[in-house]
Scaffold this motif. Structure first.
Motif, PDB file in Angstrom:
ATOM      1  N   PRO A 179       0.784  -1.281   0.087  1.00  6.55           N
ATOM      2  CA  PRO A 179       0.110  -0.022  -0.105  1.00  6.55           C
ATOM      3  C   PRO A 179       1.043   1.195   0.123  1.00  6.55           C
ATOM      4  O   PRO A 179       2.069   1.192   0.380  1.00  6.55           O
ATOM      5  N   ILE A 180       0.447   2.091  -0.573  1.00  6.94           N
ATOM      6  CA  ILE A 180       1.108   3.464  -0.605  1.00  6.94           C
ATOM      7  C   ILE A 180       1.492   4.029   0.641  1.00  6.94           C
ATOM      8  O   ILE A 180       2.646   4.670   0.910  1.00  6.94           O
ATOM      9  N   VAL A 181       0.803   4.011   1.706  1.00  7.44           N
ATOM     10  CA  VAL A 181       1.239   4.394   3.180  1.00  7.44           C
ATOM     11  C   VAL A 181       2.413   3.480   3.415  1.00  7.44           C
ATOM     12  O   VAL A 181       3.456   4.060   4.260  1.00  7.44           O
ATOM     13  N   ILE A 187      10.402   3.735   2.507  1.00 11.65           N
ATOM     14  CA  ILE A 187      11.378   4.550   2.111  1.00 11.65           C
ATOM     15  C   ILE A 187      11.884   5.503   2.953  1.00 11.65           C
ATOM     16  O   ILE A 187      13.140   5.841   3.228  1.00 11.65           O
ATOM     17  N   LYS A 188      10.817   6.106   3.828  1.00 11.15           N
ATOM     18  CA  LYS A 188      11.470   7.005   4.986  1.00 11.15           C
ATOM     19  C   LYS A 188      12.301   6.332   5.785  1.00 11.15           C
ATOM     20  O   LYS A 188      13.277   7.012   6.035  1.00 11.15           O
ATOM     21  N   PHE A 196      19.885  10.704   6.291  1.00 12.79           N
ATOM     22  CA  PHE A 196      19.139  11.877   5.678  1.00 12.79           C
ATOM     23  C   PHE A 196      18.189  12.595   6.643  1.00 12.79           C
ATOM     24  O   PHE A 196      17.890  11.833   7.472  1.00 12.79           O
ATOM     25  N   LEU A 197      17.938  13.892   6.440  1.00  6.70           N
ATOM     26  CA  LEU A 197      17.244  14.654   7.256  1.00  6.70           C
ATOM     27  C   LEU A 197      15.498  14.648   6.966  1.00  6.70           C
ATOM     28  O   LEU A 197      15.288  14.556   5.492  1.00  6.70           O
ATOM     29  N   ASN A 203       9.928  16.372   1.406  1.00  9.92           N
ATOM     30  CA  ASN A 203       9.859  17.083   0.184  1.00  9.92           C
ATOM     31  C   ASN A 203      10.287  16.498  -0.890  1.00  9.92           C
ATOM     32  O   ASN A 203       9.488  16.638  -2.058  1.00  9.92           O
ATOM     33  N   THR A 204      11.177  15.584  -0.875  1.00 10.67           N
ATOM     34  CA  THR A 204      11.561  15.030  -2.100  1.00 10.67           C
ATOM     35  C   THR A 204      10.621  13.867  -2.542  1.00 10.67           C
ATOM     36  O   THR A 204      10.417  13.678  -3.703  1.00 10.67           O
ATOM     37  N   LEU A 205      10.133  13.127  -1.288  1.00  9.60           N
ATOM     38  CA  LEU A 205       9.174  12.328  -1.738  1.00  9.60           C
ATOM     39  C   LEU A 205       8.092  12.516  -2.270  1.00  9.60           C
ATOM     40  O   LEU A 205       7.224  11.848  -3.255  1.00  9.60           O
TER      41      LEU A 205
END
Length: 259
Positions: A179-181, A187-188, A196-197, A203-205
């Protein structure tokens, strides 16, 4: 009356080359040293030293031994001052010896924490690592705050975002059945582990349009829960917690029940 022992004369009887080292034989003992020490301490056949002078020569020999050993350690890759100190300690060098070896390495420009830090940062940027992980690893290696400031001088926000973008683009195809969630969560999590911050990650995602093909995975998870004989309400709850939409859950449940 006996002469003070410090006035005893130590005479070099012979100096014999053995491989890369030299065996020095005196009237009271023997020692092995490197050619550099022969020159520095002016050791040659027939040379006389007082006993106290000879003790200093032997200390120099010990420094030479650990210096040579440390050069071999450095031959594999660059090291920080802390890594060298730890290495010498592990090899039973005392504080005085370690200090002299460190000073010698610095004089020979073989030990430079600032230069090490710059090279390490550049390598980690190429390896797509984030600034927080780079900072953590450098702290573990004994790098101080002043040199750590180089991370944000050498690693621009734009370059950080470029690396985040690269990783997301690489990871997304592997996650399409989630699922997208759950995709965002995975990924996060990976990017945070890479140092990474969070604001740059979010913002990039947001630049990506995420797609999900979850039916096969949903059916698999649903059948597993059914086999465990959970009630329908509990099944829905568990699937929803996994990130599936309620409409997909109800549709899949309907299909399974009808079958």
């Amino acid at each position: 009356m006996k002469n003070n022992i410090n006035n005893e004369i130590v005479t070099i009887l012979k100096v014999v080359k053995k491989g890369k080292k030299y065996q020095v034989v005196t009237n009271i003992d023997e020692l092995e040293c490197l050619e550099e020490q022969l020159v520095d301490d002016r050791i040659f056949k027939g040379k006389n030293f007082t006993l106290s002078e000879w003790e200093e020569v032997k200390k120099h020999q010990e420094v030479g031994f650990y210096f040579s050993k440390t050069l071999n350690y450095l031959s594999y890759k660059l090291r920080t001052t802390k890594e060298i100190i730890d290495y010498l300690k592990e090899n039973n060098a005392d504080y005085v010896i370690s200090k002299k070896v460190i000073e010698k390495l610095v004089d020979y420009r073989l030990l430079d924490d600032t230069s090490y830090t710059k090279q390490y940062i550049e390598t980690q940027i190429k390896n797509k690592k984030g600034p927080k992980l780079i900072e953590f690893n450098l702290r573990q290696k004994g790098i101080g705050n002043k040199d750590l400031e180089l991370i944000y001088e050498l690693y621009s926000i734009e370059e950080q975002k470029d690396n985040i973008y690269f990783i997301i683009e690489k990871e997304l195809p592997k996650l399409k059945t989630y699922p997208i969630v759950k995709q965002k969560e995975k990924i996060k999590s990976k990017l945070l582990r890479n140092g990474f911050l969070e604001p740059h990650i979010t913002n990039t995602l947001n630049l990506f349009k995420l797609e999900a093909d979850v039916i096969n995975r949903l059916e698999k998870d649903l059948n597993l829960l059914i086999r465990k004989e959970y009630p329908i309400t509990k099944i829905k709850q568990k699937l929803y917690q996994k990130g599936y939409s309620m409409s997909d859950i109800n549709s899949c449940l309907k299909n399974v029940i009808n079958d």
